[in-house]
Design a protein around this motif. Sequence first.
Motif, short mmCIF file in Angstrom:
data_model
loop_
_atom_site.label_atom_id
_atom_site.label_comp_id
_atom_site.label_asym_id
_atom_site.label_seq_id
_atom_site.Cartn_x
_atom_site.Cartn_y
_atom_site.Cartn_z
N ASP B 180 -24.66 -20.49 3.60
CA ASP B 180 -23.02 -20.65 3.60
C ASP B 180 -22.21 -20.27 2.56
O ASP B 180 -21.57 -19.38 2.43
CB ASP B 180 -22.64 -21.71 4.49
CG ASP B 180 -23.03 -23.17 3.87
OD1 ASP B 180 -23.73 -23.15 2.70
OD2 ASP B 180 -22.39 -24.14 4.30
N GLY B 181 -22.50 -20.96 1.24
CA GLY B 181 -22.17 -20.82 -0.03
C GLY B 181 -22.17 -19.34 -0.49
O GLY B 181 -21.50 -18.41 -0.90
N ASP B 208 -27.15 -20.62 7.57
CA ASP B 208 -27.56 -21.96 7.32
C ASP B 208 -26.22 -22.80 6.73
O ASP B 208 -26.07 -22.89 5.61
CB ASP B 208 -28.58 -22.07 6.34
CG ASP B 208 -29.29 -23.72 6.12
OD1 ASP B 208 -28.77 -24.51 6.67
OD2 ASP B 208 -30.14 -23.45 5.23
N ASN B 210 -24.80 -25.60 6.13
CA ASN B 210 -24.91 -26.94 5.69
C ASN B 210 -23.63 -27.64 4.82
O ASN B 210 -23.51 -28.72 4.44
CB ASN B 210 -26.28 -27.08 4.81
CG ASN B 210 -26.30 -26.28 3.67
OD1 ASN B 210 -25.40 -25.84 2.97
ND2 ASN B 210 -27.52 -25.78 3.14
N GLY B 211 -22.67 -26.78 4.79
CA GLY B 211 -21.35 -27.14 4.22
C GLY B 211 -21.65 -27.67 2.52
O GLY B 211 -20.55 -28.05 2.05
N LEU B 212 -22.41 -27.42 2.12
CA LEU B 212 -22.78 -27.54 0.62
C LEU B 212 -23.25 -26.42 -0.30
O LEU B 212 -24.06 -25.66 0.57
CB LEU B 212 -23.77 -28.59 0.37
CG LEU B 212 -23.35 -30.12 0.58
CD1 LEU B 212 -24.54 -31.07 0.57
CD2 LEU B 212 -22.21 -30.43 -0.10
N GLN B 213 -22.73 -26.02 -1.37
CA GLN B 213 -23.50 -25.08 -2.46
C GLN B 213 -24.13 -25.73 -3.45
O GLN B 213 -24.36 -27.06 -3.30
CB GLN B 213 -22.52 -23.96 -2.43
CG GLN B 213 -20.86 -24.26 -2.86
CD GLN B 213 -20.11 -23.22 -2.98
OE1 GLN B 213 -19.25 -23.36 -2.06
NE2 GLN B 213 -20.15 -22.42 -3.79
N LYS B 271 -27.98 -30.60 4.70
CA LYS B 271 -28.64 -30.25 3.76
C LYS B 271 -29.57 -31.34 3.40
O LYS B 271 -28.87 -32.48 3.40
CB LYS B 271 -27.63 -29.93 2.47
CG LYS B 271 -28.40 -28.88 1.47
CD LYS B 271 -27.42 -28.06 0.21
CE LYS B 271 -28.04 -27.59 -0.70
NZ LYS B 271 -27.34 -26.48 -1.38
MG LIG Z 1 -25.02 -24.28 1.93
#
Ligand SMILES: [Mg+2]
Lengths: 302, 302, 341, 341
Positions: B180-181, B208, B210-213, B271
């Motif tokens: 996603d990032g 994917d 997952n809201g995190l990078q 994640k």
């Molecule tokens: Mg991500």
Amino acid sequence: MTLAQAAGGLLLPDHDAIGAWRRLRDRLAHADRAARAAALAALAGGIRRTAISTIHAAGLGHTGGDLSVTDILTTLYGAVLRIDPARPDWPERDRLILSKGHCSVALYTTLTTCGFFPADRLATFAAPMSPLNGHPSRRAVPGVETSSGPLGHGLPVGVGVAVGLRLRGSPARTVVVLGDGELQEGSNWEAAMTAAHRGLSSLTAVIDRNGLQQGARTGDTNDLEPLADKWRAFGWEVAEVDGHDHLALLDAVTAPHAGSRPRCVIARTVKGRGVSFMEDRVEWHHKVPDAEQTRMALEELR
Amino acid sequence: MTLAQAAGGLLLPDHDAIGAWRRLRDRLAHADRAARAAALAALAGGIRRTAISTIHAAGLGHTGGDLSVTDILTTLYGAVLRIDPARPDWPERDRLILSKGHCSVALYTTLTTCGFFPADRLATFAAPMSPLNGHPSRRAVPGVETSSGPLGHGLPVGVGVAVGLRLRGSPARTVVVLGDGELQEGSNWEAAMTAAHRGLSSLTAVIDRNGLQQGARTGDTNDLEPLADKWRAFGWEVAEVDGHDHLALLDAVTAPHAGSRPRCVIARTVKGRGVSFMEDRVEWHHKVPDAEQTRMALEELR
Amino acid sequence: MTVEETYDCRDAFAAELVRLARADDRIVAVCNDSVGSSKLAAFARKFPERLINVGIAEQDMVGIGAGLANAGLVPFVCGAATFLTARALEQIKADVAYSLANVKLCGMSPGLAYGALGPTHHSTEDLSWLRAIADLPVVVPADPAQTSAAVRWAAQTTGPAFLRIGRFPVPDVSPPGEPAFTYGRAARLRDGADATLVATGTMVSRALSAAALLAGHGVDARVVNVSTISPLDREEIVAAARQTGAVVTAEEAVPTGGLGAAVAEVVLETRPVPMRLLGPRTFAPTGETAFLLEHFGLTAGGIARATLDVLGLDAGGLGAGGLGAGGLGAGGAGGVGVDDG
Amino acid sequence: MTVEETYDCRDAFAAELVRLARADDRIVAVCNDSVGSSKLAAFARKFPERLINVGIAEQDMVGIGAGLANAGLVPFVCGAATFLTARALEQIKADVAYSLANVKLCGMSPGLAYGALGPTHHSTEDLSWLRAIADLPVVVPADPAQTSAAVRWAAQTTGPAFLRIGRFPVPDVSPPGEPAFTYGRAARLRDGADATLVATGTMVSRALSAAALLAGHGVDARVVNVSTISPLDREEIVAAARQTGAVVTAEEAVPTGGLGAAVAEVVLETRPVPMRLLGPRTFAPTGETAFLLEHFGLTAGGIARATLDVLGLDAGGLGAGGLGAGGLGAGGAGGVGVDDG
Ligand SMILES: [Mg+2]
Ligand SMILES: Cc1ncc(C[n+]2csc(CCOP(=O)(O)OP(=O)(O)O)c2C)c(N)n1
Ligand SMILES: Cc1ncc(C[n+]2csc(CCOP(=O)(O)OP(=O)(O)O)c2C)c(N)n1
Ligand SMILES: [Mg+2]
């Protein structure tokens, strides 16, 4: 090297032109809508005529895009931007970034109407050693905020300016003028996302939506529609206007902000606007008018 | 150079593993939903455990993203892709492109479960001269369609594959798995626009989400929302599913096409999924579990 | 050889940037989701408003840098060297160099520093790429002192610059009591009459060790640290060619467009003498940084062997031993792992 | 000098591509809104399905090329050289070269061909940029015959390649009766004993003219056409250094990473002799191509003067006259104008 020496050298402010431009701005600020529209139309007509002549004389230029962006530049320089042509690096100035740098002639001509440099220097456009390159160079041309020409560079730079001005506490605004075909470059969408994330309400993107790119229609090459939806999904406020209607442009650009979103003005334009045989014709992207075509164009633009 | 020699060399198909994978695919094709879900869950569990051990042994890897993408890869290789691990260059194969190439361990492990190469070769991951580099190389690893690692490369390549397969009259499909990032890269939006313009219904992008990078939440870094609107505005069909629900993924990826739009599956994931102390923790982006953490993780993943 | 302390130059970079930012509020940092790998966490804590993390978007990052400069700020634009350069090269050319924007590009973890993360993460082409761009100073500090001094120089100078900030641990090489970095000037770290080892970045300490090895072989080698790759200190190179008659260059970069090529040109145009150009020329195999440096002959032993070779001397007895130390991915160790730019 | 016919090599490129595409339906063309400037109009008419114009999106264009190759096609990816390379360099490195994808990158209108459109449109850095990337053949044809032959070679070879397709008009330089292009081999177009002029692309005909000028000064100059810049024909360069004792390189590109650097390395490592490296090293001023070539000394006269200089001879009497011809923007002429990539 005689031509080179004649053409080269510094571009200095034209104080007579600056005076005239200041008077125009004052007049417009107090004029009614009809008078304002008439004054901007007159200004735009002059810019178009000079641009055509300049391109013809140089044998180089982007006639179609120059004519399509003229009313946008006219409106911005004629009635919106807080600038001081005598001090092109005044820190508190509004910034105008012409991302579609191939339309340098429209920009250069507009800059001379504000007095950034004398109009007679347009005769050196594209000539050996001239500061007036085919694409605007920040090194050489006062009023040019960043060198453009490769497409998709202006909006990221504009985002940086807007972030920087806000950090410095300056209320100045940043306007980026883009082509529509140019929006196929992903760099624009990177910047669009960043601008929305950072709530850059002082940033305005004006899209010269003429529906043509270098070789064909944008819709046939890589369709941009639904364009307004794209900008909205990227977190921008969107206005769609007739890009040849100065007052509509003016209203769209200066409307009060409802929130912290950056603003996108989709200016519906006609490439080659004002010259019947150029209008909406893809070949005039970079075609240069010959003597007869120039005469006819100037006639139509009178 | 002993280690180097041991680690280097060609990766050849593992025919036992291929046989087991083929039987699994046959079984799943005729199983009911519950059995299918159970089999895919078991497969995913094994991939997660192997991935954790591989990362621990190598002292290198992207634990969080490997765990978040595992169910996506499991579903695709376990139940969707028409491939022949014995002939990785079979022209009619479906293509899977892992654009988020930093999650190589999840990919490598999945490839061994299909038999592209023997699982024991995972022990050479990141070792001197190993074909199993930190990021997947098309030169060295059968089943890898393009070298990835720099983000934002996979979707353009996928578009090219889909255009090419259609030109060749092949019905094969192309699936690109993205972070996603990663969607902050403008190259993705270039490709998204092109894919829609060309009506590439054989192309699927799985995000994917997952809201995190690497360093923080995507929402805090450069917010992607409204993400589904962005894809729709770029002309894609969008489905949003739980990215750890194999059947939901399967349904979303294999649903019949309503038109000629490419499809984007936004897979909501966690994640570090499956290991409590890793879940949704940004530091596990590239943190490597020590012996104790590895033991605990394997325990939880049993 | 005694075990020296070694340092990750990113720490010196980060500390200096914070120091400068405290005194000059025009200084801002821009990065691409690389707060960790660019070592900007302290900066972010102290000046949260002045850290502009654009996410994973290098073109945007460099363009934003140019815009910030236009607004009167002094941006340090930080990202893993390969993504910063490969992904935003046209922005570097047009928005920064050709526009003469006051942007400091900071390429972190260059060369082979990303070890087993592989060629997509190695930045061995960056010196060739950037040297080709006009009006863009290219600076490669060799140790923490040089790094701090180069950052100070960049902050004080108006105009574009690229700083290549090393991650692979290096010992101090700057002679105490002298300015650690002078823009445009190479530093003669050791005098010598038989050959000159011209090195940059991580290779400087290895060149010094090579000179020590060579002394054992009766070769008196000069060592020159070139920390400004572009523009090059021509005088020092001319002196090396004239006075020592043989030159070996060493860099963690493709030499035929990097330091090697820069030195070669000056040598050929002034005093042609035999040279060897050391540096990686192929995509690297898998392995941690120290292994890869060995692989490419970028060790004290490798530099010494190349020197004997250029002098036509026998390299017999000179082992392949390098200065291997540090690097990524110590198997089974566990820990914070390796960021990836 | 007699007036020679000159040609835009893009025409030979376009014609050959159509010929090949007729026989091999795997051949496709990819471009970035450059159907006109890449001369793909005929291709588009004949094979409308096989022209993939992605619009103004160079990263996408190169990635799509890699994908098409993966699907079994043979893509010729065409765009103005500077946008193709500067904007998609990481895609060229990772998706094409490191992935060994069967992609033919075609950089159109390189060097200073865009004349008064300015440095943002000039592609003088491309040779430095691409030479630094491993496993990427870099080919620069010098005339129409070489262009056609290089396109045929690219179509027949599996793997990555970059072809630099000139726009500035050049005369024929390939000797009739010989293969116009052999990959990896330089061509000796004129023998000579006193110095060697090593040139590529548009500079080859000028080097031949320089040799004629030099003959009038009693200098017997060899002329070598290097059409494969990477990998370089080392043997021919070694022979030049050994047999003629002085080398001048000329290219429409930054020489310290381009042809000049490539030749310099071989010369230094084998037989150090004096050299001069000709090519633009700064952003160009405004002017049409012919003017800019004069400005940078890239004329027959300029090459001849550099040769006399490297030989320590007096250049007196050798005028500044070049071969100025063609170029963009003939004032007031009217016409189709100049596309911009
Ligand atoms: Mg991500
Ligand atoms: C990166 C890049 N790729 C290609 C070009 C070549 N080019 C110049 S103008 C143009 C078409 C631009 O179309 P649009 O943005 O719609 O501008 P307008 O119609 O206003 O002229 C193209 C492809 C370029 N200048 N930069
Ligand atoms: C062009 C580029 N810039 C930066 C990086 C460094 N990097 C590696 S992984 C990562 C974060 C990716 O985040 P996301 O796409 O969300 O992946 P996931 O969360 O699934 O790990 C970054 C910034 C990179 N690999 N490529
Ligand atoms: Mg347009």
